[in-house]
Write an enzyme that holds these catalytic residues in place. Sequence first.
Site, PDB file in Angstrom:
ATOM      1  N   GLU A  36       0.822  -1.214   0.000  1.00  0.00           N
ATOM      2  CA  GLU A  36       0.000   0.000   0.000  1.00  0.00           C
ATOM      3  C   GLU A  36       0.856   1.264   0.000  1.00  0.00           C
ATOM      4  OE1 GLU A  36      -3.054   0.660  -0.540  1.00  0.00           O
ATOM      5  OE2 GLU A  36      -4.121  -1.208  -0.225  1.00  0.00           O
ATOM      6  N   ASP A  87      -6.214   8.447  -0.370  1.00  0.00           N
ATOM      7  CA  ASP A  87      -5.751   7.397   0.540  1.00  0.00           C
ATOM      8  C   ASP A  87      -4.595   7.964   1.348  1.00  0.00           C
ATOM      9  OD1 ASP A  87      -7.561   5.657  -0.702  1.00  0.00           O
ATOM     10  OD2 ASP A  87      -6.076   5.056  -2.190  1.00  0.00           O
TER      11      ASP A  87
END
Length: 148
Positions: free
Chosen positions: A53, A71
């Site tokens: 990620e 994000d």
Amino acid sequence: MKALIILGLVLLSVTVQGKIFERCELARTLKKLGLDGYKGVSLANWVCLAKWESGYNTEATNYNPGDESTDYGIFQINSRYWCNNGKTPGAVDACHISCSALLQNNIADAVACAKRVVSDPQGVRAWVAWRNHCQNKDVSQYVKGCGV
């Protein structure tokens, strides 16, 4: 004098930059914060998720133009559902947290929100990077040699 100015600029850039964890340092930190086995997700899976990620970077951000969300942090937690950045249309803020708190070097807030995310029915599958890089894979390498 010129050297001091350059040194000052270098130090300023270092202090502004987010923390990039070493793999084992992150594994130990996540274990201390109670993620090992949380909702059935192994520590190795959490470290794998963070690797793919954010590259273990607490200050990582990624803007999603399709829904105008962003994000945030080491787990790339999304502003559409989980945190409040004051900009995302129709945001839910299920973690009841400012998105900027997810960018701190101290990842306790990010871990608390990740626990909230994984508690939803979708669980760890909420993270695309986990599905693409960690699911049904041998993730033991992510904690190998870490003593955890």
